[in-house]
Design an enzyme around this catalytic site. Structure first.
Site, mmCIF file in Angstrom:
data_model
loop_
_atom_site.group_PDB
_atom_site.id
_atom_site.type_symbol
_atom_site.label_atom_id
_atom_site.label_comp_id
_atom_site.label_asym_id
_atom_site.label_seq_id
_atom_site.Cartn_x
_atom_site.Cartn_y
_atom_site.Cartn_z
ATOM 1 N N LYS A 22 1.744 -16.715 5.471
ATOM 2 C CA LYS A 22 2.971 -16.355 4.735
ATOM 3 C C LYS A 22 2.879 -16.804 3.274
ATOM 4 O O LYS A 22 3.132 -16.026 2.362
ATOM 5 C CB LYS A 22 4.179 -17.019 5.399
ATOM 6 N N ASN A 23 2.514 -18.059 3.074
ATOM 7 C CA ASN A 23 2.557 -18.582 1.711
ATOM 8 C C ASN A 23 1.404 -18.089 0.842
ATOM 9 O O ASN A 23 1.411 -18.288 -0.374
ATOM 10 C CB ASN A 23 2.620 -20.111 1.724
ATOM 11 N N ARG A 92 12.940 -17.905 -1.949
ATOM 12 C CA ARG A 92 12.505 -18.497 -3.218
ATOM 13 C C ARG A 92 11.189 -17.919 -3.725
ATOM 14 O O ARG A 92 10.990 -17.769 -4.922
ATOM 15 C CB ARG A 92 12.331 -19.997 -3.045
ATOM 16 N N CYS A 116 18.285 -24.659 -1.576
ATOM 17 C CA CYS A 116 18.294 -24.248 -0.182
ATOM 18 C C CYS A 116 18.423 -25.503 0.669
ATOM 19 O O CYS A 116 18.499 -26.613 0.147
ATOM 20 C CB CYS A 116 17.062 -23.439 0.184
ATOM 21 N N ARG A 121 15.208 -27.849 -5.270
ATOM 22 C CA ARG A 121 14.145 -26.913 -5.595
ATOM 23 C C ARG A 121 14.290 -26.183 -6.937
ATOM 24 O O ARG A 121 14.530 -24.965 -6.979
ATOM 25 C CB ARG A 121 13.950 -25.922 -4.444
ATOM 26 N N PRO A 122 14.124 -26.900 -8.036
ATOM 27 C CA PRO A 122 14.249 -26.267 -9.354
ATOM 28 C C PRO A 122 13.063 -25.360 -9.691
ATOM 29 O O PRO A 122 12.049 -25.366 -8.982
ATOM 30 C CB PRO A 122 14.279 -27.466 -10.305
ATOM 31 N N LEU A 125 9.569 -25.908 -14.077
ATOM 32 C CA LEU A 125 8.145 -25.914 -14.447
ATOM 33 C C LEU A 125 7.613 -24.484 -14.603
ATOM 34 O O LEU A 125 6.781 -24.219 -15.478
ATOM 35 C CB LEU A 125 7.331 -26.688 -13.409
ATOM 36 N N ASP A 307 5.351 -29.162 5.081
ATOM 37 C CA ASP A 307 5.710 -28.107 6.044
ATOM 38 C C ASP A 307 5.359 -28.487 7.488
ATOM 39 O O ASP A 307 5.828 -27.850 8.430
ATOM 40 C CB ASP A 307 5.016 -26.783 5.666
ATOM 41 N N ILE A 329 7.954 -35.055 -0.801
ATOM 42 C CA ILE A 329 8.129 -33.792 -1.548
ATOM 43 C C ILE A 329 9.586 -33.341 -1.477
ATOM 44 O O ILE A 329 10.195 -32.987 -2.477
ATOM 45 C CB ILE A 329 7.222 -32.671 -0.956
ATOM 46 N N ARG A 399 11.254 -15.619 9.730
ATOM 47 C CA ARG A 399 10.820 -15.538 8.334
ATOM 48 C C ARG A 399 9.350 -15.904 8.209
ATOM 49 O O ARG A 399 8.679 -15.421 7.289
ATOM 50 C CB ARG A 399 11.625 -16.519 7.463
HETATM 51 N N1 EPU Z 1 9.545 -28.771 -8.448
HETATM 52 C C1 EPU Z 1 10.109 -29.081 -9.665
HETATM 53 N N2 EPU Z 1 10.169 -28.077 -10.613
HETATM 54 C C2 EPU Z 1 9.691 -26.837 -10.421
HETATM 55 C C3 EPU Z 1 9.113 -26.536 -9.163
HETATM 56 C C4 EPU Z 1 9.053 -27.525 -8.196
HETATM 57 O O1 EPU Z 1 10.548 -30.195 -9.882
HETATM 58 O O2 EPU Z 1 9.770 -25.991 -11.322
HETATM 59 C C5 EPU Z 1 9.459 -29.815 -7.388
HETATM 60 C C6 EPU Z 1 10.195 -29.412 -6.098
HETATM 61 O O3 EPU Z 1 11.561 -29.726 -6.146
HETATM 62 C C7 EPU Z 1 9.437 -30.196 -5.045
HETATM 63 C C8 EPU Z 1 8.010 -30.207 -5.588
HETATM 64 O O4 EPU Z 1 8.115 -29.918 -6.983
HETATM 65 O O5 EPU Z 1 9.893 -31.516 -4.989
HETATM 66 C C9 EPU Z 1 7.079 -29.228 -4.952
HETATM 67 O O6 EPU Z 1 7.664 -27.931 -4.924
HETATM 68 P P1 EPU Z 1 6.804 -26.616 -5.050
HETATM 69 O O7 EPU Z 1 7.180 -25.882 -6.287
HETATM 70 O O8 EPU Z 1 5.360 -26.935 -4.868
HETATM 71 O O9 EPU Z 1 7.329 -25.782 -3.811
HETATM 72 P P2 EPU Z 1 7.398 -24.221 -3.712
HETATM 73 O O10 EPU Z 1 6.286 -23.641 -4.505
HETATM 74 O O11 EPU Z 1 8.784 -23.757 -3.993
HETATM 75 C C10 EPU Z 1 5.803 -24.017 -1.653
HETATM 76 C C11 EPU Z 1 5.884 -23.421 -0.293
HETATM 77 C C12 EPU Z 1 6.805 -24.262 0.581
HETATM 78 C C13 EPU Z 1 6.256 -25.686 0.628
HETATM 79 C C14 EPU Z 1 6.090 -26.237 -0.791
HETATM 80 C C15 EPU Z 1 5.447 -27.604 -0.845
HETATM 81 C C16 EPU Z 1 5.532 -21.078 -0.706
HETATM 82 C C17 EPU Z 1 6.064 -19.704 -0.721
HETATM 83 N N3 EPU Z 1 6.374 -22.049 -0.385
HETATM 84 O O12 EPU Z 1 7.127 -24.009 -2.175
HETATM 85 O O13 EPU Z 1 6.776 -23.695 1.876
HETATM 86 O O14 EPU Z 1 7.113 -26.511 1.362
HETATM 87 O O15 EPU Z 1 5.296 -25.340 -1.577
HETATM 88 O O16 EPU Z 1 4.194 -27.571 -0.273
HETATM 89 O O17 EPU Z 1 4.361 -21.283 -0.935
HETATM 90 C C18 EPU Z 1 7.582 -23.220 4.039
HETATM 91 O O18 EPU Z 1 6.620 -22.468 4.194
HETATM 92 O O19 EPU Z 1 8.340 -23.582 4.994
HETATM 93 C C19 EPU Z 1 7.876 -23.742 2.704
HETATM 94 C C20 EPU Z 1 9.067 -24.239 2.373
#
Ligand code: EPU
Length: 432
Positions: A22-23, A92, A116, A121-122, A125, A307, A329, A399
């Site tokens: 998925k990811n 997201r 969520c 989840r900002p 970045l 995860d 995380i 999902r």
């Molecule tokens: N963060 C920031 N600013 C940003 C982006 C992220 O502060 O602009 C913080 C987040 O709040 C969090 C950390 O950085 O504390 C890591 O978040 P990340 O951006 O890496 O998460 P994501 O890209 O939104 C992906 C996976 C998630 C998984 C996370 C962490 C996808 C589509 N989603 O999310 O998967 O938990 O990385 O490994 O790749 C799931 O599959 O159940 C799922 C939630």
């Protein structure tokens, strides 16, 4: 709505084929917007999130089809640049269309995804990276408006307080594909899904070095062409089925997996007592034994993944002692704890940790899923619980897990999908 009805306390045995990731597929689908030609993807899992991403691509002027694990995307109307709140707010990962739209269509209006249930989840970045490439970014009425006639490569530091960002790295990497000169992303997320995205982009003609490490270098190119690509196996589905084997004291072989992607998970599974064999390249055999307690702290890859946190809380809830599971995380990703306690688990949440005193047995109960991995963990708890467990709101599971109940049935689980009409909850009535 649908629920699972599980008769627990049965060993799982046999083999299960792990689906496409998925990811990995979600950002790759977004990346198809970087070309005006047709893209063909194989081993695509049949998931609600994939269908939603295809809807978003349609909204952005693409023609899409999905049959037998193959997705075809053909951009038709490249003047479309709006990804609506109605669609983006549901998932997201759809925010990943921002980078490709900005790069290939010079502008984008994408709804902010919002928070969520697993945390705030900002996306600061993602936006920082694109601003540094020269994009004009404005936020108005819940939408990000991004534009740039030309982007210019730069050294960008993409680390935040919680470390690197997975989809943020994907988004900025895609935005930089046509930028003039070289872009270097420092503190990039090293997750295998990003390596896979870079492989797809490279097949399309991009020039990327270092994906899969903390430093990614992108040399701008003129354009990308359509290509064909196979999606990598889903390491989180694999982790979930590995726990299913261990928690039921079963003997299960996972096929179509990359063991290297799962070392941290397998290490902890082994510490928790399971026997693991990954002497075959793309298979892992898990033999469940007495479950021992262990402590876990989540980290970005190659550390123990957030995860897999909820599935392991289920496993350790029936271990022979005390375990502490800490999520660095997503400190609030513990909605499963209260539901597991309804099944007789003894888990206390303290700050960003679950303190788990293992119990001899769980007892089946009606429980409710709150997000993808929490719902999966309740299914795992149901597989080992004595009696009947009903897991409600399994739309969360659909999902991210392809035909989960069918795969579990083949391994010997007694699990059925049943339709139900949800009653209003007491809290809803009080609020009304
Ligand atoms: N963060 C920031 N600013 C940003 C982006 C992220 O502060 O602009 C913080 C987040 O709040 C969090 C950390 O950085 O504390 C890591 O978040 P990340 O951006 O890496 O998460 P994501 O890209 O939104 C992906 C996976 C998630 C998984 C996370 C962490 C996808 C589509 N989603 O999310 O998967 O938990 O990385 O490994 O790749 C799931 O599959 O159940 C799922 C939630």
């Amino acid at each position: 709505m649908y629920k699972f009805i599980i008769e627990g306390d049965r060993e799982l045995n046999g083999s299960v084929r792990i689906s496409g990731s998925k990811n990995a597929v979600l950002p790759i689908l977004a990346a198809t917007l970087l070309t005006n030609e047709q893209s063909v993807l194989h081993n695509v899992p049949d998931l609600a999130d994939v269908k939603l991403m295809l809807e978003i691509l349609e909204e952005l002027g693409c023609k899409t089809s999905f049959a037998n694990g193959t997705v075809v995307v053909k951009p038709i109307d490249i003047s479309r640049t709006l990804a609506s709140y109605e669609l983006v707010s549901q998932m997201r990962a759809s925010f990943c269309v921002l980078g490709p739209l900005l790069a290939n269509r010079k502008r984008a209006t994408v709804s902010l995804p919002g928070g969520c249930v697993i945390g705030v989840r900002p996306v600061d970045l993602h936006l920082k990276g694109m601003r540094e490439l020269g994009a004009k970014i404005e936020i108005e009425h819940g939408y990000v408006h991004a534009s740039a006639d030309k982007l210019v490569g730069k050294r960008i530091f993409l680390g935040g307080n919680a470390g690197s960002t997975v989809t943020g790295t994907a988004n900025v990497m895609m935005a930089a594909i046509f930028a003039e000169g070289t872009t270097i992303i420092e503190q990039a997320a090293p997750e295998p899904e990003l390596e896979s995205l870079a492989q797809f982009l490279t097949k399309m003609g991009a020039k990327i070095k270092g994906a899969g490490s903390h430093k990614i270098e992108i040399e701008g190119v003129e354009n990308l062409t359509g290509t064909e690509f196979t999606i990598m196996p889903d390491r989180m589905e694999a982790a979930t089925f590995a726990v299913a084997a261990a928690i039921t004291h079963g003997d299960v072989t996972l096929t179509n997996v990359v063991p290297e992607h799962l070392f941290a998970v397998l290490e902890k599974l082994n510490e928790a007592g399971a026997e693991i064999d990954f002497s075959n390249n793309d298979e892992i055999r898990i033999i469940g034994k007495d479950i021992r307690p262990t402590d876990i702290v989540t980290f970005p890859y190659p550390g123990f993944p957030t995860d897999a946190q909820a599935p392991f809380v289920a496993l350790l809830s029936v271990a022979s002692g005390l375990s502490i599971v800490t999520d660095t995380i997503y400190p609030d990703r513990f909605m499963h704890v209260a539901e597991m306690n309804r099944m007789g688990a003894n888990i206390r949440k303290q700050n960003n940790s679950a303190i788990i005193t293992g119990v001899k047995a769980l007892s089946g109960a009606p429980v409710m899923g709150s997000d993808l991995r929490a719902t999966a963990s309740l299914v795992l708890a149901g597989l080992v619980a004595k009696g009947t467990t009903e897991v409600h709101r399994i739309y969360h599971l659909d999902r991210g897990y392809e035909k989960m109940e069918v795969k579990l049935q083949k391994l010997g689980a007694q699990i059925e999908r049943a339709e139900y009409t949800p009653r209003r909850r007491k809290s809803d009535r009080q609020a009304a």
